[in-house]
Design a protein around this motif. Sequence first.
Motif, short mmCIF file in Angstrom:
data_model
loop_
_atom_site.label_atom_id
_atom_site.label_comp_id
_atom_site.label_asym_id
_atom_site.label_seq_id
_atom_site.Cartn_x
_atom_site.Cartn_y
_atom_site.Cartn_z
N GLY A 65 -0.60 -0.96 -7.12
CA GLY A 65 -1.14 -1.08 -5.76
C GLY A 65 -0.15 -1.90 -4.94
N ASN B 242 0.21 -2.27 -1.81
CA ASN B 242 -0.29 -2.99 -0.62
C ASN B 242 -0.55 -4.46 -0.98
OD1 ASN B 242 -0.31 -0.49 0.59
ND2 ASN B 242 -2.49 -0.16 0.28
N ASP B 243 -1.34 -4.66 -2.04
CA ASP B 243 -1.65 -6.03 -2.45
C ASP B 243 -0.45 -6.69 -3.11
OD1 ASP B 243 -4.32 -6.69 -1.67
OD2 ASP B 243 -4.98 -5.08 -3.00
N ARG C 158 -11.44 4.34 -8.98
CA ARG C 158 -11.26 2.91 -9.16
C ARG C 158 -12.63 2.26 -9.15
NH1 ARG C 158 -7.75 -0.28 -4.90
NH2 ARG C 158 -9.41 0.12 -3.43
N ARG D 249 -3.03 -9.16 4.32
CA ARG D 249 -3.13 -7.72 4.55
C ARG D 249 -3.03 -7.34 6.02
NH1 ARG D 249 -4.70 -4.31 0.07
NH2 ARG D 249 -4.87 -2.63 1.58
N ARG E 168 -11.34 5.14 -3.71
CA ARG E 168 -11.75 3.76 -3.44
C ARG E 168 -13.29 3.71 -3.44
NH1 ARG E 168 -6.72 3.91 0.07
NH2 ARG E 168 -5.57 2.01 -0.43
N GLU F 114 -1.48 -5.17 -9.14
CA GLU F 114 -1.48 -5.45 -7.71
C GLU F 114 -1.15 -6.89 -7.39
OE1 GLU F 114 -4.53 -3.10 -5.46
OE2 GLU F 114 -5.74 -3.60 -7.21
C1 PEP Z 1 -3.07 -1.40 -2.95
O1 PEP Z 1 -3.33 -2.61 -2.92
O2 PEP Z 1 -1.91 -0.94 -2.86
C2 PEP Z 1 -4.16 -0.42 -3.11
C3 PEP Z 1 -3.90 0.86 -3.27
O3 PEP Z 1 -5.44 -0.88 -3.04
P1 PEP Z 1 -6.18 -1.20 -1.62
O4 PEP Z 1 -5.27 -0.78 -0.53
O5 PEP Z 1 -7.45 -0.47 -1.65
O6 PEP Z 1 -6.34 -2.68 -1.74
#
Ligand code: PEP
Length: 534
Positions: free
Chosen positions: A445, A447-448, A334, A458, A298, A424
């Motif tokens: 990704g 998470n997003d 990234r 988030r 990151r 993402e």
């Molecule tokens: C995600 O979104 O899954 C990801 C790996 O990026 P970050 O958590 O840095 O937004």
Amino acid sequence: MNKYSGKTVSNGIAIGPAYVMRDAGSGYATGVPVSEPDRVETELVRLEQAIEATKLHMDKMVLDAGVKAGKEAAQIFLMHKLILDGKEFRSLARLCIEDGQMNAEDAVIQTGEVLASKFDETDDEYMRERADDVRDIAREVLNALKDKSGVIEDTAESYPHILIAQSLLPGEVMELDRENVLAIVTVAGSTTSHAAILAHMMDIPMIVSVPLDLDLIEDGTPVYVNADAGEVILSPDVDYIEQAHQSADPVRSALLDLKGRETVSLSGRHVDLYANIASVVDMKKAVENDAEGIGLYRSEFMFMGRLEPPSEDEQYAVFRKLLGMNKDRVLTVRTIDIGGDKILSYADTKGLRGLGASLEHEELLRSQMRALVRASLYGRLRIMYPYVTGAEEVVRANSLFGEVKWNLLSTVGSVTIPQGIMIENVEAVERIDELLPHADFLSIGTNDLTCDLYGINRFSDADGVINDNYENLFDMISRVVFKAHKADKKVSICGEIASRREYTSRLLDTEADCLSVAPAEILLMRDHIINRCR
Ligand code: PEP
Ligand code: MG
């Protein structure tokens, strides 16, 4: 020998002399010199100066936290700065001086307590823990009023020790000397406080809720902490420690035996096991834990918590160091993922996110790309673009990258750097056919993507909100992997779900090629896949 139990925050076993931090957690170090109430004007000026100095100190804390403990840690201090910068803290403190005739120190203490008690009174445990954040902020402002930077003064903690305290604040954890703190034990505290989250990310064994009487513990008392078992022993006898070590050893050595092993499930499915990192410290942990590569670096944390961007040379030095540490394994950097909750003080992202936002600040992206191309001579570098939404921005980024490589041709020669994209958001999934021709590999990704798919942010507790056990997410991943494989491109999963062992089999079913997880999870995950997944 006195044995106590508590709740484990972060695993590990340590033995060492006690160091009792007697005024920790209160927010205010004892012996604050409170001056006589002064003229209102003078105290207001002192207050403003202290707030400004604290904000600068917090910028440094954000950076330090990012380097020492990663993104979430940095966000804690970014949040502290936002609170301090907000209207409430400042106007309440000013009111205490103007109407309450207090000096700046008393005004800050009073403000911290009033705001903290508002949080203390809520029913929500998460909100209650924010009270500690407010006390931590007040403590920092008081330190600035005393013209010191918040560093805890003492000599007793300058040797390796077990830190024992009533409770700890996030700022106090950040300021710990990682080399000397073998473990942390607190009498109060919860496993989800920000201080606990920080200690976990910094990999410091920690136990909270241990019923110790601090007045009865002298500095230097031998302490044995077995955070794996949630136990603390004061003045342990040698036999006990030996026995405890023997019972812990088989688990640890079984995991160490997995170093160098391929990650293949019981039914013969192979998956690459990569690590996510945010700093050189994380890279060290990734190598120690035998990560097969780095699936996500990151890079934006190098840009955050400071007043101007890192220079091309500064970035080059970091990339080169990371590649050198990673030997012949892949390092996936990234490019800066800014926007959303990742704010830069010197670049307005105008509501944009990820690649779109960095293209708005082409000078930042260009200098990062130059640093990457120059460093690529020292290892197996790949780059990937964050949060893409359509082919047009990927084409723009690729052409910028091509131009950067062309301009550096006479210095570095012709280099091949695979370039990937991060999926993402739902739009990227829907536009996957048009995106695939422009990428060498994909990284999902989650998470997003989870936030976008389920309409949450988030900071929400996704598990508590969704009601399909992530089935829609897994279906999306399967669709992306299917299309990518048809185009002969590989896919990795780099969100937090890749670390959750309860979903590993389901993720393997999507046929993703790689899971990228926190460094400390690598061997645990390899063990899980080899021994428990079909
Ligand atoms: C995600 O979104 O899954 C990801 C790996 O990026 P970050 O958590 O840095 O937004
Ligand atoms: Mg993301």
